[in-house]
Structures are given as C-alpha cells and as structure tokens.
Scaffold this active site. Structure first.
Site, PDB file in Angstrom:
ATOM      1  CE  LYS A 120      16.276 -49.664  80.816  1.00 30.12           C
ATOM      2  NZ  LYS A 120      17.049 -48.784  82.102  1.00 30.12           N
ATOM      3  NE  ARG A 121      25.272 -47.675  75.017  1.00 32.88           N
ATOM      4  CZ  ARG A 121      25.048 -46.510  75.572  1.00 32.88           C
ATOM      5  NH1 ARG A 121      23.966 -46.594  76.289  1.00 32.88           N
ATOM      6  NH2 ARG A 121      25.919 -45.623  75.986  1.00 32.88           N
TER       7      ARG A 121
END
Length: 307
Positions: A105-106
């Site tokens: 989830k960057r």
C-alpha cells in the site's frame, strides 16, 4: 505477470489468494517455542516463528491456490528480522510456483515512489550491476497522490512485466469517509476506477492490464459498477470471510468468462485451526486446517457460481 496470474487461476480453478498476514498470536505454541529456544524471545525469534508458520501454510496449500499476498506491516513490526522473514516467505512461495502479491500500500511521488517501485518490483543499480531488493510480482498502491504516485510504478512494471493493484474501494467500514464523497455528482471511487482503466490501457497483457484494482467484497453493488468501469483490470477482492464478505455476493466482481477477479482470505485460512469448525485438527496440524479451509473456500465460491 498478469498473464501468469490468469494462467495459475485457470490451472487451479481457484480465484483465491491466501493472505499471509501473521501475528505472533496466530503462531502455534510449538513453533514459537522452537524459535525462541534457538533465538530467544527477541525480534529474531519472533521473525523465525512467523517464517516457519508461513512455510507450513505454503507447503500445505501451494498445489491448490494461484497466489499468496503477504502484508508487509505484519513483518515490519519485527524490524529488520521481520523484513528478512517477509523476503524468505516471498522467495519460498515463488519457488513453489505461486504468484506473489506484496500488500505494501505505498503511495508517494517522484523519486520516492520510483524507489518504492524499484525496491519491490524492479532492480536497483549498484555500480555496473543490478539487484532485486524484494521479489514480488504485484504490489498494492495507494492512489491518493494521483498520477505522480502511480506512474513510477507503471514504468517499473513495463520494464519488469509486473503489476500493481490500485486501491479503489476498500473493504473497511470507514472507507466511505473519503472514497464515497461525490464530485460533480459521482463518487470518488468511480473517478479513481476510471483512472485505473485509463492507466491500464497503457500496459496491457494478453487479456488484462498490468494495472489492477482493489475493491472490497463488503461492497458488492459497488463492485458490479466498478467491474463495468474497469473491464480489463483484474480486481483483488479483500474482505471475504472474517471481514463479512460472502461468496454469494462475489459474482458481480467477475467477468462473464469467470475471470477478472481474485478473492483474498487471510485469517480465515491461516488461522483456521483456531476456529471451532477446524478445531479437531489441533495446533500441531494447523497447516492441514489451512488446507481444508482453502478447499472449503473453493467449494463456497463454486456454489456461488464463481468459476
């Protein structure tokens, strides 16, 4: 890798991804004891315990599933030893023929976003050589910063023929605080989905794009709409089982060919032995309980006309 993911799903006849999201409390006592006997009650000991736990689950399920999805936060909490366990888990799963979806989830911009992409999907240049930091085939990406945050991942995906899953409509109860807000009469998640479809047109595999989407199982009506908005994007569907998503609600996430989506289950599989339904397996046979949970999930999805 999108072609490989589709191939694996067809081969296994199972649109299932197992979320390898271990908490130490999930790990059976006998595994914890062996790890702590060797490394002490330390970060190294905890990391060894979760690695051995993961290995057992992979060994018991790899012939049934197309992919695994390790959530990096569960490893980062144990610091550098935890990250080493994350990498060992990914490498071992890959050796078993599984596709690796790194749930990281960057979301950032410019060189920072590029560094995340290179670190998890690409190769970093050191002198005249290149090295892979991690070895995922896909990662999850937060689109809140817009194209500046997503395009660096797309560039690396083009080079490496890998992919991303962009958060569009997540399964958590408070997701609507932002994702459901209307802009010119349309919810934000639809606008994000349109961008995903547009980005995806630039990086196509045989039938599906390198750019997929995350859409929670807990919102089937929205899933039906988003499937139409993103016909060439594979949808990663979290929220089945422990978060309340039900198999009967999943058909709208799929295309008519029975493809187009892959459903994640984490606790429902990796913690199966702790559930009353599978308690007869016991902690010693936790991996066998996980295998049975996969078989039950596969049948559950088939009964819901997801093929």
């Amino acid at each position: 890798m999108i072609n490989q993911l589709v191939k694996n799903i067809k081969k296994m006849d199972a649109p299932i991804v197992v979320g390898l999201d271990p908490m130490l409390s999930y790990v059976p006592e006998h595994i914890q004891k062996a790890a702590f006997d060797e490394y002490g009650e330390t970060l190294e000991g905890a990391a060894e315990a979760i690695w051995q736990y993961n290995k057992g689950i992979i060994d018991s399920t790899y012939d049934l599933i197309p992919a695994v999805k390790p959530q990096i936060a569960m490893y980062e909490q144990f610091g550098v030893p935890g990250l080493a366990a994350f990498q060992k888990t990914c490498e071992y799963a890959k050796s078993k023929g599984l596709v690796i979806i790194g749930d990281i989830k960057r979301g950032d911009i410019g060189s920072t976003s590029k560094a995340y992409a290179v670190g998890h999907l690409g190769q970093v240049q050191i002198g005249d050589k290149k090295f892979s930091g991690f070895c995922e085939d896909f990662v999850t990406v937060n689109p809140y910063l817009g194209s500046d945050g997503v395009r660096p991942f797309m560039e690396v995906c083009k080079e490496e023929k890998k992919g991303i899953f962009v958060l569009v409509k997540t399964s958590n109860p408070s997701s609507g605080e932002f994702q459901d807000q209307e802009i010119n009469g349309r919810p934000l998640y639809e606008l994000v989905a349109e961008k995903v479809a547009s980005w995806g047109e630039e990086v196509m595999g045989d039938d599906y794009s390198y750019v997929g989407a995350v859409v929670g199982a807990t919102y089937p009506k929205m899933g039906e709409i988003l499937r139409k908005v993103m016909p060439k994007s594979y949808i990663l569907v979290p929220g089945y089982g422990a978060q309340g998503g039900q198999a009967k609600d999943l058909a709208p996430f799929f295309n008519e060919d029975g493809l187009g989506a892959i459903v994640n289950s984490s606790r429902g599989i990796i913690c199966a032995y702790q559930q009353e339904k599978y308690s007869s397996f016991g902690a010693e046979n936790y991996a066998d309980a996980s295998r049975q949970a996969v078989l039950d999930m596969k049948e559950d999805l088939k009964q819901a006309f997801v093929r």
